[in-house]
Design a protein around this motif. Structure first.
Motif, mmCIF file in Angstrom:
data_model
loop_
_atom_site.group_PDB
_atom_site.id
_atom_site.type_symbol
_atom_site.label_atom_id
_atom_site.label_comp_id
_atom_site.label_asym_id
_atom_site.label_seq_id
_atom_site.Cartn_x
_atom_site.Cartn_y
_atom_site.Cartn_z
ATOM 1 N N ALA A 97 -5.716 -5.655 35.668
ATOM 2 C CA ALA A 97 -4.617 -4.712 35.778
ATOM 3 C C ALA A 97 -3.630 -4.923 34.626
ATOM 4 N N ARG A 98 -3.390 -6.184 34.286
ATOM 5 C CA ARG A 98 -2.453 -6.457 33.193
ATOM 6 C C ARG A 98 -2.980 -5.881 31.882
ATOM 7 N N GLU A 99 -4.281 -5.983 31.663
ATOM 8 C CA GLU A 99 -4.865 -5.447 30.434
ATOM 9 C C GLU A 99 -4.629 -3.940 30.331
ATOM 10 N N ILE A 100 -4.743 -3.254 31.442
ATOM 11 C CA ILE A 100 -4.512 -1.798 31.449
ATOM 12 C C ILE A 100 -3.054 -1.508 31.112
ATOM 13 N N LEU A 101 -2.144 -2.267 31.710
ATOM 14 C CA LEU A 101 -0.722 -2.074 31.422
ATOM 15 C C LEU A 101 -0.416 -2.364 29.955
ATOM 16 N N GLU A 102 -1.016 -3.425 29.420
ATOM 17 C CA GLU A 102 -0.803 -3.765 28.008
ATOM 18 C C GLU A 102 -1.323 -2.657 27.101
ATOM 19 N N GLU A 103 -2.494 -2.103 27.433
ATOM 20 C CA GLU A 103 -3.070 -1.032 26.624
ATOM 21 C C GLU A 103 -2.196 0.221 26.665
ATOM 22 N N LEU A 104 -1.716 0.573 27.849
ATOM 23 C CA LEU A 104 -0.843 1.741 27.967
ATOM 24 C C LEU A 104 0.447 1.543 27.180
ATOM 25 N N LYS A 105 0.987 0.340 27.261
ATOM 26 C CA LYS A 105 2.217 0.023 26.518
ATOM 27 C C LYS A 105 1.966 0.131 25.018
ATOM 28 N N ALA A 106 0.814 -0.376 24.561
ATOM 29 C CA ALA A 106 0.465 -0.297 23.141
ATOM 30 C C ALA A 106 0.285 1.152 22.681
ATOM 31 N N LEU A 107 -0.134 2.021 23.588
ATOM 32 C CA LEU A 107 -0.319 3.433 23.261
ATOM 33 C C LEU A 107 0.987 4.230 23.328
ATOM 34 N N GLY A 108 2.078 3.555 23.698
ATOM 35 C CA GLY A 108 3.382 4.205 23.676
ATOM 36 C C GLY A 108 3.969 4.563 25.029
ATOM 37 N N ALA A 109 3.299 4.235 26.104
ATOM 38 C CA ALA A 109 3.876 4.500 27.434
ATOM 39 C C ALA A 109 5.042 3.541 27.631
ATOM 40 N N ASP A 110 6.242 4.091 27.769
ATOM 41 C CA ASP A 110 7.406 3.205 27.867
ATOM 42 C C ASP A 110 8.130 3.278 29.209
ATOM 43 N N ARG A 111 7.785 4.221 30.054
ATOM 44 C CA ARG A 111 8.403 4.321 31.379
ATOM 45 C C ARG A 111 7.293 4.444 32.403
ATOM 46 N N MET A 112 6.797 3.309 32.878
ATOM 47 C CA MET A 112 5.664 3.331 33.806
ATOM 48 C C MET A 112 6.102 2.969 35.224
ATOM 49 N N VAL A 113 5.576 3.722 36.156
ATOM 50 C CA VAL A 113 5.703 3.427 37.575
ATOM 51 C C VAL A 113 4.268 3.331 38.087
ATOM 52 N N VAL A 114 3.896 2.143 38.583
ATOM 53 C CA VAL A 114 2.508 1.875 38.921
ATOM 54 C C VAL A 114 2.358 1.610 40.408
ATOM 55 N N LYS A 115 1.510 2.407 41.053
ATOM 56 C CA LYS A 115 1.121 2.154 42.437
ATOM 57 C C LYS A 115 -0.179 1.355 42.378
ATOM 58 N N TYR A 116 -0.191 0.196 43.004
ATOM 59 C CA TYR A 116 -1.343 -0.703 42.922
ATOM 60 C C TYR A 116 -2.010 -0.778 44.282
ATOM 61 N N ASN A 117 -3.123 -0.050 44.443
ATOM 62 C CA ASN A 117 -3.883 -0.050 45.695
ATOM 63 C C ASN A 117 -4.801 -1.254 45.768
ATOM 64 N N GLY A 118 -5.134 -1.653 46.982
ATOM 65 C CA GLY A 118 -6.138 -2.695 47.182
ATOM 66 C C GLY A 118 -5.657 -4.101 46.898
ATOM 67 N N VAL A 119 -4.368 -4.380 47.072
ATOM 68 C CA VAL A 119 -3.853 -5.717 46.760
ATOM 69 C C VAL A 119 -4.137 -6.735 47.861
ATOM 70 N N LEU A 120 -4.439 -6.273 49.062
ATOM 71 C CA LEU A 120 -4.697 -7.200 50.163
ATOM 72 C C LEU A 120 -6.160 -7.599 50.217
ATOM 73 N N LYS A 121 -6.420 -8.748 50.836
ATOM 74 C CA LYS A 121 -7.785 -9.232 50.978
ATOM 75 C C LYS A 121 -8.627 -8.152 51.656
ATOM 76 N N GLY A 122 -9.738 -7.849 51.053
ATOM 77 C CA GLY A 122 -10.577 -6.762 51.531
ATOM 78 C C GLY A 122 -10.447 -5.535 50.651
ATOM 79 N N GLY A 123 -9.508 -5.578 49.709
ATOM 80 C CA GLY A 123 -9.330 -4.455 48.789
ATOM 81 C C GLY A 123 -8.877 -3.206 49.505
ATOM 82 N N MET A 124 -9.546 -2.113 49.238
ATOM 83 C CA MET A 124 -9.160 -0.827 49.821
ATOM 84 C C MET A 124 -9.443 -0.761 51.319
ATOM 85 N N ASP A 125 -10.289 -1.652 51.812
ATOM 86 C CA ASP A 125 -10.650 -1.661 53.234
ATOM 87 C C ASP A 125 -10.108 -2.927 53.885
#
Length: 186
Positions: A1-29
């Motif tokens: 996830a950090r790599e994606i954020l770093e890539e977006l930042k490098a591409l010029g995204a400067d105001r990001m709001v990120v919803k992160y699904n699947g953070v609990l054990k079991g992921g999306m389920d």
């Protein structure tokens, strides 16, 4: 996830709001929020804290998603009978996912149980006490803004209006903890 954020930042995204699904054990389920930990495949508590620190230091608003109403897994076989809403037949209320292409039930996905509105308040109050979310401006509230249902349990009946009032109360509980809330479809 950090790599994606770093890539977006490098591409010029400067105001990001990120919803992160699947953070609990079991992921999306995942299991019930109060009975689970953060997903180990994402680095567990340590990895998530590092991601949250990175996001905070770079002006990224990170909203981990916590699903309070639909429970896909349980360590306990009796859970659906005690904690789920009931259908008219008094069997546990279930939630199925559907294939967008055909609108047929997706039998490759697990069935979820719907948490009883009477138990939801306890779940959210325990979550508010237990979870320490440093460097997180808020949380995404899963289906709290999009899924409304009745509970026909003989001893704790809830109609849809009672459920809506209960959800509103529970959103207040979370916001009183100082969290900003991302509500889907609300």
């Amino acid at each position: 996830a950090r790599e994606i954020l770093e890539e977006l930042k490098a591409l010029g995204a400067d105001r990001m709001v990120v919803k992160y699904n699947g953070v609990l054990k079991g992921g999306m389920d995942n299991a019930a929020v109060i009975n689970t930990k953060l997903e180990g495949k994402l680095g567990g508590n340590k990895g998530f804290k590092e991601l949250a620190d990175y996001a905070s230091q770079n002006g990224i608003s990170l909203y981990p998603d916590f699903e309070f109403q639909t429970i896909y897994k349980s360590r306990f076989w009796w859970w659906p009978f005690n904690y789920s809403a009931k259908m008219l037949s008094q069997s546990p209320a279930t939630y199925f996912r559907f294939k967008p292409s055909t609108f047929f039930r997706d039998t490759s996905k697990p069935v979820a149980y719907l948490m009883s509105p009477a138990k939801l308040t306890r779940e959210i109050e325990l979550f508010a006490k237990r979870y320490s979310l440093e460097n997180i401006p808020g949380i995404s509230t899963g289906s709290l803004g999009s899924l409304l249902y009745s509970d026909f349990n003989f001893s704790r009946f809830y109609d849809r209006q009672m459920s809506a009032d209960n959800i509103s109360h529970n959103l207040d509980v979370l916001s009183q903890k100082g969290l900003r809330l991302m509500v889907n479809s609300g």
